[in-house]
Design an enzyme around this catalytic site. Structure first.
Site, mmCIF file in Angstrom:
data_model
loop_
_atom_site.group_PDB
_atom_site.id
_atom_site.type_symbol
_atom_site.label_atom_id
_atom_site.label_comp_id
_atom_site.label_asym_id
_atom_site.label_seq_id
_atom_site.Cartn_x
_atom_site.Cartn_y
_atom_site.Cartn_z
ATOM 1 N N GLY A 29 0.839 -1.197 0.000
ATOM 2 C CA GLY A 29 0.000 0.000 0.000
ATOM 3 C C GLY A 29 0.868 1.239 0.000
ATOM 4 N N CYS A 30 0.416 2.282 0.651
ATOM 5 C CA CYS A 30 1.153 3.542 0.712
ATOM 6 C C CYS A 30 2.519 3.322 1.349
ATOM 7 C CB CYS A 30 0.359 4.566 1.518
ATOM 8 S SG CYS A 30 1.229 6.129 1.709
#
Length: 178
Positions: A11-12
């Site tokens: 993800g981020c």
């Protein structure tokens, strides 16, 4: 000293990079992009979802201090590996869960880590983390490096990243740098 590299997508990258940079044995965790088809992508390009790249963190670590299996344990702790092409509100293939392996040893270690989690029944849903051959790593723009800790008042960091990092610190305190 046995220096190794592994590249992870969870993800981020802001949270993942910050967490891994706190660990004993990790020389450097660098945010960047990997796994796509365009050359020299920018953050704007990645956010479009059209390049095929994932937001990744490339780790350089001392395997005599922190094992690859421990790296994988922490990787799976830091994100939801059962969520296909998303983490929370971040949606798209750029937020996929992936391990970019450099060789057969890393590939087999990644498979073993996933198998262990599945056998332990840690997740209700199947793990969808992709195992992808290491490809060109493009470091993210400088402002992304160390972003979470440099921008604690930014809403995304304040409400999502920092609470996750606090939980990480509490859970893995013995592994943290002094």
């Amino acid at each position: 000293m046995t220096t190794q590299n592994i590249t992870l997508a969870a993800g981020c990258f802001w949270c993942v990079e910050a967490a891994f940079n706190m660990l004993k044995g990790v020389h450097q965790a660098t945010s960047g992009y990997m796994g796509g088809h365009s050359l020299n992508p920018s953050y704007r390009d990645i956010c479009s979802g059209n390049t095929g790249h994932a937001e990744v963190v490339q780790l350089e670590f001392d395997a005599d201090v922190i094992s690859l299996q421990t790296i994988f344990e922490l990787f799976f702790f830091l994100h939801d590996p059962t969520s296909l092409n998303r983490q929370g509100n971040d949606v798209g293939t750029q937020y996929r869960s992936a391990i970019f392996y450099a060789d057969e040893v890393q590939l087999e270690s990644a498979k073993a880590a996933i198998k262990r989690l599945e056998q332990q029944g840690v997740y209700q849903q199947p793990i969808v983390t992709s195992l992808e051959k290491l490809s060109t790593f493009y470091p993210a723009e400088n402002y992304h490096q160390g972003y979470a800790l440099a921008n604690p008042q930014q809403p995304y960091c304040q409400f999502l990243v920092l609470p996750k990092l606090a939980k990480f610190r509490q859970q893995y305190a013995p592994l943290l740098k002094a």
